[in-house]
Each structure stands twice: as structure tokens, then as C-alpha cells.
Enzyme design. Sequence first.
Site, PDB file in Angstrom:
ATOM      1  CG  LEU A 228    -129.743 -37.683 -15.780  1.00 55.00           C
ATOM      2  CD1 LEU A 228    -130.700 -38.893 -15.848  1.00 55.00           C
ATOM      3  CD2 LEU A 228    -130.424 -36.754 -15.398  1.00 55.00           C
TER       4      LEU A 228
ATOM      5  CB  THR B  65    -125.820 -36.374 -19.885  1.00 51.47           C
ATOM      6  OG1 THR B  65    -125.026 -37.090 -19.445  1.00 51.47           O
ATOM      7  CG2 THR B  65    -126.483 -36.494 -21.312  1.00 51.47           C
ATOM      8  CD  GLU B  66    -131.392 -34.688 -19.439  1.00 53.07           C
ATOM      9  OE1 GLU B  66    -131.534 -33.518 -20.056  1.00 53.07           O
ATOM     10  OE2 GLU B  66    -132.024 -35.524 -19.885  1.00 53.07           O
ATOM     11  CB  SER B  67    -128.635 -28.532 -16.905  1.00 53.50           C
ATOM     12  OG  SER B  67    -127.793 -29.659 -15.870  1.00 53.50           O
TER      13      SER B  67
ATOM     14  CE1 TYR C  70    -129.953 -37.531 -21.470  1.00 50.16           C
ATOM     15  CE2 TYR C  70    -130.962 -39.730 -20.874  1.00 50.16           C
ATOM     16  CZ  TYR C  70    -130.291 -38.199 -20.713  1.00 50.16           C
ATOM     17  OH  TYR C  70    -130.643 -37.741 -19.341  1.00 50.16           O
TER      18      TYR C  70
END
Length: 190
Positions: A95, A98-100, A174
Site C-alpha cells: 500500500l 502504491t500511495e507514496s 487502485y
Amino acid sequence: MAGRLLLVWLLSLAGLDVQASVRQAPEPELRALLQRTVAEADSFQDRFEAQVWLLDMSTRLTPYIADPQQRLELLRLVHREASKAGLRPELVLALIHTESHFDRFAISSAGAQGMMQVMPFWKAELGRPQDNLTDNATNLRYGCTILSFYLRKENGNLSRALARYNGSLGRQAYPTKVIGFWYDFWYVKP
């Protein structure tokens, strides 16, 4: 000898040239750092599990965080917060990936902050306006708790929980991306 065999096995998992790696002993500073990190890692079942997981994940994390100490500190935090929330640490790493891309100062166009891209309104909801979402420990505590809540709310349906986390319920892009990073890059068989 057992330590050397473990190192050979771990390096082969990481896809490194085992012969070249075995010839060079790990740097003493890295060895000492790993020993301290293992000693501080309170969320593992035992010391061997901590050593194996931290070394394996640290190798995978190298392209994103160059400094070994920063990698191990982050991994210890991820493991602790994910374990507290009942999540697989490797899923949390996927996660974050993916996010940052492991940028603790990342801010999305919607205003989400930190590695797990937590929305700042949560601080007001909790009555904790002083919390710093770019602090990894704080960000991980918020993010893991939120994801765990959504996973329970969705009766274990990971795809729906991830979509809720991202604010994209009803769309699959996502969740597919996070699950793809999890299985293709971070997954470890339980």
C-alpha cells in the site's frame, strides 16, 4: 556455518549473486544495526523470524530508501503497526509502495499526507490536531488502523477495503495496483 547458509539462502531469495555476496562479509556497521533493530523489534514471534524478515524486506526496499538504518527503522515500525492492526506487514508495504513510493513527505492532490497518504481530517476527528502525519510512526498508526477498520467493515474483502481506503469504492484500479505490488514485489508466504 548456519549463519552463512542463512545468508546464502536470503541472498538467493533477493536474486543477488550468491557467490559474490558470500565472499564479502556484511559490513560490521550493517550487522550491528540489524542486531539492534532485531532487539528492538517487539512484534515478531522470535529473533530468527525478525532477522529473516528484516533482511529480506530491507533488500527489497533498497531501491526506495538507500540508508540501511532508515530502512530497518521503517520496517520495524511497519511490522509493529501492521501486527497491532491485524494486517500483513507486506500488504502495508504494498500500500505504501502504491500511495507514496516510500516518501514520508508525500502530499496528494486531495491533501493526503505521508507514506500511507492519510487525510488530515482524521486528526480533527480524533481530537489530535497536533499529530504530524509526516512522522512515520504516526502515519503508520493511522493508516494501518484505517485499513484494518475497512477490512473488517468489508468482511475481509481486501479489494473493497482497499478501495474504501483510497476513496475509490466501486472502481478496481487502485485495489488491483496494491494487490499487484503485494504479490509481485512484497509477498511472503505465511
